[in-house]
Design a protein around this motif. Structure first.
Motif, PDB file in Angstrom:
ATOM      1  N   VAL A 111      40.271  14.284  11.241  1.00 42.63           N
ATOM      2  CA  VAL A 111      39.482  14.678  12.403  1.00 42.63           C
ATOM      3  C   VAL A 111      40.390  15.552  13.265  1.00 42.63           C
ATOM      4  CG1 VAL A 111      38.229  13.883  14.447  1.00 42.63           C
ATOM      5  CG2 VAL A 111      38.150  12.532  12.332  1.00 42.63           C
ATOM      6  N   GLN A 168      41.033  18.151  16.883  1.00 45.58           N
ATOM      7  CA  GLN A 168      40.665  18.356  18.278  1.00 45.58           C
ATOM      8  C   GLN A 168      41.384  19.600  18.784  1.00 45.58           C
ATOM      9  OE1 GLN A 168      41.693  15.120  21.011  1.00 45.58           O
ATOM     10  NE2 GLN A 168      39.790  15.516  22.124  1.00 45.58           N
ATOM     11  N   LYS A 190      39.402  20.466  23.947  1.00 41.81           N
ATOM     12  CA  LYS A 190      38.041  20.360  23.414  1.00 41.81           C
ATOM     13  C   LYS A 190      37.749  18.964  22.871  1.00 41.81           C
ATOM     14  CE  LYS A 190      37.319  24.735  24.193  1.00 41.81           C
ATOM     15  NZ  LYS A 190      36.398  25.179  25.287  1.00 41.81           N
ATOM     16  N   GLY A 191      36.557  18.825  22.292  1.00 37.54           N
ATOM     17  CA  GLY A 191      36.141  17.544  21.756  1.00 37.54           C
ATOM     18  C   GLY A 191      36.600  17.332  20.323  1.00 37.54           C
ATOM     19  N   LEU A 192      36.106  16.246  19.748  1.00 39.38           N
ATOM     20  CA  LEU A 192      36.500  15.848  18.407  1.00 39.38           C
ATOM     21  C   LEU A 192      35.613  16.511  17.363  1.00 39.38           C
ATOM     22  CD1 LEU A 192      36.873  12.069  19.240  1.00 39.38           C
ATOM     23  CD2 LEU A 192      38.739  13.688  18.894  1.00 39.38           C
ATOM     24  N   TRP A 230      35.009  16.267  13.120  1.00 45.57           N
ATOM     25  CA  TRP A 230      35.310  15.723  11.800  1.00 45.57           C
ATOM     26  C   TRP A 230      35.577  16.863  10.830  1.00 45.57           C
ATOM     27  CZ3 TRP A 230      32.270  16.372   7.328  1.00 45.57           C
ATOM     28  CH2 TRP A 230      32.701  15.634   6.214  1.00 45.57           C
ATOM     29  N   TYR A 232      44.142  14.555  13.331  1.00 47.89           N
ATOM     30  CA  TYR A 232      44.315  13.110  13.220  1.00 47.89           C
ATOM     31  C   TYR A 232      43.864  12.636  11.845  1.00 47.89           C
ATOM     32  CZ  TYR A 232      44.295  13.042  18.397  1.00 47.89           C
ATOM     33  OH  TYR A 232      44.556  13.236  19.740  1.00 47.89           O
ATOM     34  N   TRP A 265      43.459   5.205  13.949  1.00 46.81           N
ATOM     35  CA  TRP A 265      43.810   6.616  14.006  1.00 46.81           C
ATOM     36  C   TRP A 265      45.323   6.757  14.101  1.00 46.81           C
ATOM     37  CZ3 TRP A 265      39.961  10.616  15.544  1.00 46.81           C
ATOM     38  CH2 TRP A 265      38.654  10.114  15.628  1.00 46.81           C
TER      39      TRP A 265
END
Lengths: 107, 120
Positions: free
Chosen positions: B37, B39, B43-45, B47, B95, B110
């Motif tokens: 994943v 980022q 910003k956001g996550l 996948w 991650y 994680w």
């Protein structure tokens, strides 16, 4: 792709407040919805899985509900250590998608 | 204690390649599916990719298909992400995250992440 819309994008609340974040899916995802907490500079942490199940070790002030397209994440009594960004994540279909995040601050 | 430790990030030029690694410990690695994943800064996550415990099932988000390859070595308790033809938009913290099932469901552990910067 399924679009996940969180609201609000940011939120300011006082210690002890009840805080609610919503997540809306662009199509029916049953209960295939998880919630994560991410503190600045840290990895995300799983809080709620399958819409309403509390992950082991997570305080009971955190809860989740909903099914279909509309979901809610609640902190029953905000604590200073809850300052973070919260993300919803669906797994109904590939690609897995996350909401854009809700940044929670202390008032 | 479950631990996931990523490595291999760094600065790379557009079009270049990088291989990320994730060393797992504290659980039976061969029994779990794994994910990457990412980022982007501020910003956001997002996948990126999934691999089942036996490597039988592998999935990617569209933006990395044909450029990234996920793999694992259960004997070495390690997960990998080979990233080729890197673009500026691949700049992110990457991650590795443990999954509980196949197909992907939720990420219960994680790593701390490794930063990949694609810039000339």
């Amino acid at each position: 792709d399924i679009q996940m819309t969180q609201s609000p994008s940011s939120l300011s609340a006082s210690v002890g407040d009840r805080v609610t974040i919503t997540c809306q899916a662009s199509q029916d995802i049953s209960n295939y919805l998880n919630w994560y907490q991410q503190k600045p500079g840290k990895a995300p942490k799983l809080l709620i899985y399958d819409a309403s199940n509390l992950e082991t070790g997570v305080p009971s002030r955190f809860s989740g509900s909903g099914s279909g397209t509309d979901f809610t994440f609640t902190i029953s009594s905000l604590q200073p250590e809850d300052i973070a960004t919260y993300y919803c994540q669906e797994y109904d279909n590939l690609p897995i998608t996350f909401g854009q995040g809700t940044r929670l601050e202390i008032k | 204690e479950v631990q996931l430790v990523e490595s291999g990030g760094g600065l790379v030029k557009p079009g270049g390649s990088l291989r990320l690694s994730c060393a797992a410990s504290g659980f039976t690695f061969s029994s779990y599916s794994m994910n990457w994943v990412r980022q982007a800064p501020g910003k956001g996550l997002e996948w990126v990719s999934f691999i089942s415990s036996s490597s039988r099932y592998i999935y990617y988000t569209d933006s990395v298909k044909g450029r990234f390859t996920i793999s694992r070595d259960n004997a070495k308790n390690s997960l990998y992400l080979q990233m080729n033809s890197l673009r500026a938009e691949d700049t992110a913290v990457y991650y590795c995250a443990r999954d509980v099932t196949s197909p992907p469901r939720y990420f219960d552990y994680w790593g701390q992440g490794t930063l990949v910067t694609v810039s000339s």
